[in-house]
Design a protein around this motif. Structure first.
Motif, mmCIF file in Angstrom:
data_model
loop_
_atom_site.group_PDB
_atom_site.id
_atom_site.type_symbol
_atom_site.label_atom_id
_atom_site.label_comp_id
_atom_site.label_asym_id
_atom_site.label_seq_id
_atom_site.Cartn_x
_atom_site.Cartn_y
_atom_site.Cartn_z
ATOM 1 N N VAL A 1 63.800 60.252 54.185
ATOM 2 C CA VAL A 1 62.842 59.218 53.796
ATOM 3 C C VAL A 1 61.917 58.932 54.973
ATOM 4 N N PRO A 2 60.657 58.646 54.682
ATOM 5 C CA PRO A 2 59.747 58.254 55.753
ATOM 6 C C PRO A 2 60.160 56.900 56.323
ATOM 7 N N SER A 3 59.374 56.388 57.207
ATOM 8 C CA SER A 3 59.701 55.119 57.855
ATOM 9 C C SER A 3 59.890 54.000 56.843
ATOM 10 N N VAL A 4 60.722 53.057 57.212
ATOM 11 C CA VAL A 4 60.930 51.861 56.414
ATOM 12 C C VAL A 4 60.441 50.700 57.261
ATOM 13 N N SER A 5 59.295 50.164 56.871
ATOM 14 C CA SER A 5 58.727 49.066 57.647
ATOM 15 C C SER A 5 58.267 47.976 56.688
ATOM 16 N N VAL A 6 59.216 47.126 56.323
ATOM 17 C CA VAL A 6 58.924 46.014 55.426
ATOM 18 C C VAL A 6 59.136 44.709 56.165
ATOM 19 N N THR A 7 58.485 43.683 55.672
ATOM 20 C CA THR A 7 58.681 42.343 56.224
ATOM 21 C C THR A 7 59.514 41.553 55.220
ATOM 22 N N PRO A 8 60.197 40.519 55.688
ATOM 23 C CA PRO A 8 61.021 39.728 54.772
ATOM 24 C C PRO A 8 60.185 39.089 53.661
ATOM 25 N N LEU A 9 60.819 38.951 52.505
ATOM 26 C CA LEU A 9 60.221 38.268 51.369
ATOM 27 C C LEU A 9 61.036 37.004 51.149
ATOM 28 N N GLY A 10 60.511 35.888 51.587
ATOM 29 C CA GLY A 10 61.260 34.639 51.520
ATOM 30 C C GLY A 10 62.527 34.752 52.345
ATOM 31 N N ASP A 11 63.630 34.255 51.786
ATOM 32 C CA ASP A 11 64.909 34.352 52.494
ATOM 33 C C ASP A 11 65.813 35.421 51.890
ATOM 34 N N LEU A 12 65.225 36.358 51.136
ATOM 35 C CA LEU A 12 66.012 37.442 50.529
ATOM 36 C C LEU A 12 66.444 38.440 51.598
ATOM 37 N N PRO A 13 67.595 39.090 51.390
ATOM 38 C CA PRO A 13 68.021 40.117 52.349
ATOM 39 C C PRO A 13 66.967 41.218 52.437
ATOM 40 N N VAL A 14 66.720 41.688 53.649
ATOM 41 C CA VAL A 14 65.737 42.741 53.884
ATOM 42 C C VAL A 14 66.488 43.999 54.309
ATOM 43 N N PHE A 15 65.870 45.159 54.173
ATOM 44 C CA PHE A 15 66.530 46.412 54.530
ATOM 45 C C PHE A 15 65.714 47.188 55.543
ATOM 46 N N GLY B 1 76.381 48.986 39.290
ATOM 47 C CA GLY B 1 76.833 49.308 40.638
ATOM 48 C C GLY B 1 75.889 50.169 41.460
ATOM 49 N N LEU B 2 74.726 50.508 40.935
ATOM 50 C CA LEU B 2 73.773 51.323 41.683
ATOM 51 C C LEU B 2 72.966 50.431 42.622
ATOM 52 N N PRO B 3 73.013 50.684 43.931
ATOM 53 C CA PRO B 3 72.196 49.888 44.850
ATOM 54 C C PRO B 3 70.708 50.181 44.642
ATOM 55 N N ILE B 4 69.927 49.129 44.555
ATOM 56 C CA ILE B 4 68.479 49.278 44.396
ATOM 57 C C ILE B 4 67.814 48.459 45.487
ATOM 58 N N TYR B 5 66.901 49.100 46.199
ATOM 59 C CA TYR B 5 66.131 48.437 47.241
ATOM 60 C C TYR B 5 64.704 48.290 46.726
ATOM 61 N N GLY B 6 64.180 47.082 46.788
ATOM 62 C CA GLY B 6 62.855 46.810 46.270
ATOM 63 C C GLY B 6 61.826 46.703 47.367
ATOM 64 N N VAL B 7 60.672 47.291 47.120
ATOM 65 C CA VAL B 7 59.540 47.166 48.038
ATOM 66 C C VAL B 7 58.418 46.487 47.252
ATOM 67 N N ASN B 8 58.130 45.253 47.625
ATOM 68 C CA ASN B 8 57.077 44.496 46.982
ATOM 69 C C ASN B 8 55.744 44.958 47.565
ATOM 70 N N TYR B 9 54.889 45.501 46.707
ATOM 71 C CA TYR B 9 53.677 46.202 47.121
ATOM 72 C C TYR B 9 52.424 45.343 46.956
ATOM 73 N N VAL C 1 65.345 43.486 49.591
ATOM 74 C CA VAL C 1 63.944 43.637 49.219
ATOM 75 C C VAL C 1 63.085 43.343 50.438
ATOM 76 N N GLY C 2 61.977 44.024 50.522
ATOM 77 C CA GLY C 2 61.037 43.771 51.608
ATOM 78 C C GLY C 2 59.626 43.815 51.072
ATOM 79 N N GLN C 3 58.723 43.292 51.855
ATOM 80 C CA GLN C 3 57.335 43.237 51.434
ATOM 81 C C GLN C 3 56.504 44.251 52.211
ATOM 82 N N ASP C 4 55.656 44.959 51.486
ATOM 83 C CA ASP C 4 54.707 45.906 52.067
ATOM 84 C C ASP C 4 53.310 45.386 51.724
ATOM 85 N N ALA C 5 52.927 44.309 52.392
ATOM 86 C CA ALA C 5 51.696 43.590 52.047
ATOM 87 C C ALA C 5 50.434 44.433 52.218
ATOM 88 N N GLN C 6 50.416 45.309 53.208
ATOM 89 C CA GLN C 6 49.234 46.133 53.455
ATOM 90 C C GLN C 6 49.311 47.502 52.781
#
Length: 182
Positions: free
Chosen positions: A43-57, A94-102, A123-128
């Protein structure tokens, strides 16, 4: 003997060429499928910012030994609403899902999850949209199956429907899980 006028021959030749091209294009398994250019690669880089107080990855979560989904979504995306119950069902199974808010406003994204539920382990945010560019995202929703070593198995552009789960995601998940046990 009369000379052949090439201008009279050109239209039928062009028509024949186009007909062959259209016919071969319709013979593909899924003409709407976008290629998975990163299949088999890390996978390419993972560079997300937190979305509220949700767990980030981060990148380490992609390499945790489990097969997972990475789902790009946005609150303004109508097909994201359509796929959401299916993502919740997969997460409940039981499937882990990671969300990227775009490219979304945090308050809208949090409202979307509050209204429809949160199927994401983190979940993380990819605002740009920079992470999305690295992953080759065309638009939302877009979902990737990632194996336990952090390699992309398959990519699906469009909403995750039952047909997509059965025809695309489930076989890719099974393949990734069986490869991990070998």
């Amino acid at each position: 003997m009369a000379k052949t006028n090439w201008l009279m021959v050109l239209p039928p030749v062009l028509f024949g060429g186009l007909a062959v091209m259209f016919y071969t294009g319709m013979q593909r398994d899924n003409p709407d499928a976008l290629p998975t250019a990163l299949a088999g690669r890390a996978v390419p880089s993972v560079s997300v910012t937190p979305l509220g107080d949700l767990p980030v990855f981060d990148l380490a979560a992609m390499q945790d030994g489990r097969v997972k989904l990475v789902n790009y979504w946005a609150s303004w995306c109508a097909p994201c609403r359509v796929e959401h119950p299916n993502l919740e069902e997969l997460a409940e199974g039981g499937l882990p899902i990671y969300g990227v808010n775009y490219k979304d406003k945090p308050e809208n994204a949090l409202g979307f999850l509050a209204e429809l539920g949160n199927p994401y382990e983190a979940v993380g945010q990819d605002a740009q949209g920079r992470m999305a560019l690295d992953w080759g995202v065309y638009g939302v929703p877009e979902t990737y199956v990632v194996d336990g070593k952090g390699r992309i198995v398959v990519r699906h552009a469009g909403p995750v429907t039952q047909r997509v789960i059965e025809g695309v995601l489930a076989p890719a998940i099974a393949e990734a899980q069986s490869a991990a046990t070998q």
